[in-house]
Design an enzyme around this catalytic site. Structure first.
Site, mmCIF file in Angstrom:
data_model
loop_
_atom_site.group_PDB
_atom_site.id
_atom_site.type_symbol
_atom_site.label_atom_id
_atom_site.label_comp_id
_atom_site.label_asym_id
_atom_site.label_seq_id
_atom_site.Cartn_x
_atom_site.Cartn_y
_atom_site.Cartn_z
ATOM 1 C CG ASP A 128 76.634 36.222 12.222
ATOM 2 O OD1 ASP A 128 76.801 35.014 12.431
ATOM 3 O OD2 ASP A 128 77.569 37.045 12.084
ATOM 4 C CE LYS A 162 81.711 31.859 11.540
ATOM 5 N NZ LYS A 162 81.421 33.116 12.236
ATOM 6 C CD GLN A 200 83.860 35.655 13.414
ATOM 7 O OE1 GLN A 200 83.104 35.321 12.512
ATOM 8 N NE2 GLN A 200 83.899 35.020 14.573
HETATM 9 N N1 GUN Z 1 82.011 35.807 17.224
HETATM 10 C C1 GUN Z 1 81.744 34.716 17.970
HETATM 11 N N2 GUN Z 1 80.725 34.007 17.443
HETATM 12 C C2 GUN Z 1 80.329 34.671 16.332
HETATM 13 C C3 GUN Z 1 79.328 34.424 15.355
HETATM 14 O O1 GUN Z 1 78.544 33.455 15.401
HETATM 15 N N3 GUN Z 1 79.246 35.354 14.354
HETATM 16 C C4 GUN Z 1 80.057 36.446 14.301
HETATM 17 N N4 GUN Z 1 79.876 37.312 13.294
HETATM 18 N N5 GUN Z 1 81.001 36.698 15.195
HETATM 19 C C5 GUN Z 1 81.130 35.806 16.200
#
Ligand code: GUN
Length: 294
Positions: A119, A52, A96
């Site tokens: 998100d 990211k 995350q």
């Molecule tokens: N863990 C798995 N997929 C995601 C996501 O799209 N965002 C976040 N914050 N954690 C995740």
């Protein structure tokens, strides 16, 4: 069978975003700034968060990575969330997942300011999405919608079967596909661990989305000839032939299923890169919406 190339599609989206960032910069505006909180040493989470941050660099966003070890208390984490909520230089941020067991993920999600929730996990954004109001859409489901759109696969009137009802993939996916909106309008079946006739359900699917995290679960005898198959799985399996020591396994038995379907996403290189592209789109949107950048 045609592969739905998430890597290529995500690269196209990133190039579009990069152009927009260049024009923001040349008109003297603040460029988008994404922050990511990473707790602990989960290998998958580290890889995703690094990807990211790298994508932010590519498109010209500012990014801040905040790392904590897994002993951090819930209170300390919440206080960081509050700090980011109040920081005017941050357009959006993510925490995350998964978080260590002693931290309540729901409490953390609820603490995020919905206008910075890129998100799309906060109930306000989920509620707005389900009412068809402007919202930050959850990155993985929205990335799948975008992939379908760019390959001109219109879900309208189709039967979409989703396996897995998680709150970050399966459930929002069912809402997005069934909305009364161009590019959606599907009939959706949301299947889960208590579904009795899963194979029969899957065999009815025009679009089949596997999001359960069980490697190679979906076999060819569960797929209708000509179906579109979307694989959200990203399990790590030991593989000594790889430098990393593992390989990424999807929820779909790719070799056999690809013989039967019309379109399929590979793992890796399918849904994963689209998730990142969606997160960047949300962050750009948050930046454009922020009062000091109008
Ligand atoms: N863990 C798995 N997929 C995601 C996501 O799209 N965002 C976040 N914050 N954690 C995740």
């Amino acid at each position: 069978m045609q592969k739905l190339d998430g890597r290529k599609t995500s690269a196209e989206i990133k190039d579009e975003i990069r152009e927009e960032v260049n024009s923001l910069r040349s008109s003297g505006k603040r460029v988008p700034h994404l922050a990511a909180i990473l707790v602990g040493e989960d290998g998958g989470s580290i890889t995703y968060v690094n990807a990211k941050v790298k994508a932010c660099d590519y498109v010209g966003f500012d990014s801040t990575l905040i790392k904590f070890n897994d002993e951090i208390s819930e209170e300390e984490l919440l206080s960081k969330v509050h700090e980011l909520n109040e920081d005017p230089s941050i357009d959006g941020f993510i925490v995350q997942l998964p978080l260590p067991k002693h931290i309540d993920e729901k409490k953390v999600t609820l603490a995020i300011n919905p206008s910075k929730d890129v998100d799309g996990f906060h109930p306000e954004n989920i509620g707005r999405m389900s009412l068809g109001l402007p919202a930050f859409l959850p990155a993985t489901p929205n990335g799948i919608m975008e992939l379908l759109k760019r390959y001109q696969i219109d879900p309208e009137g189709k039967h979409c079967v989703i396996i897995g009802r998680s709150s970050i993939v399966g459930t929002p996916m069912s809402l997005l596909l069934s909305r009364n909106k161009k590019g959606a309008n599907a009939t959706v079946s949301l299947c889960h661990s208590r579904t009795k006739n899963l194979k029969e359900m899957c065999l009815q699917a025009d679009i089949l989305i596997a999001a359960i995290g069980k490697p190679y679960f979906l076999k060819a005898d569960m797929v209708k000839e000509g179906a579109v198959v979307i694989d959200v799985g990203t399990s790590r399996l030991p593989d000594s032939s790889k430098k990393s020591g593992y390989k990424l396994a999807g929820d779909v038995a790719f070799d056999e299923v690809s013989e039967k379907c019309s379109f399929i996403t590979p793992v890796p290189g399918g849904v994963g890169p689209m998730t990142i592209a969606s997160l960047l789109q949300n962050t750009l949107l948050a930046n454009k919406r922020s009062a000091d950048n109008a």
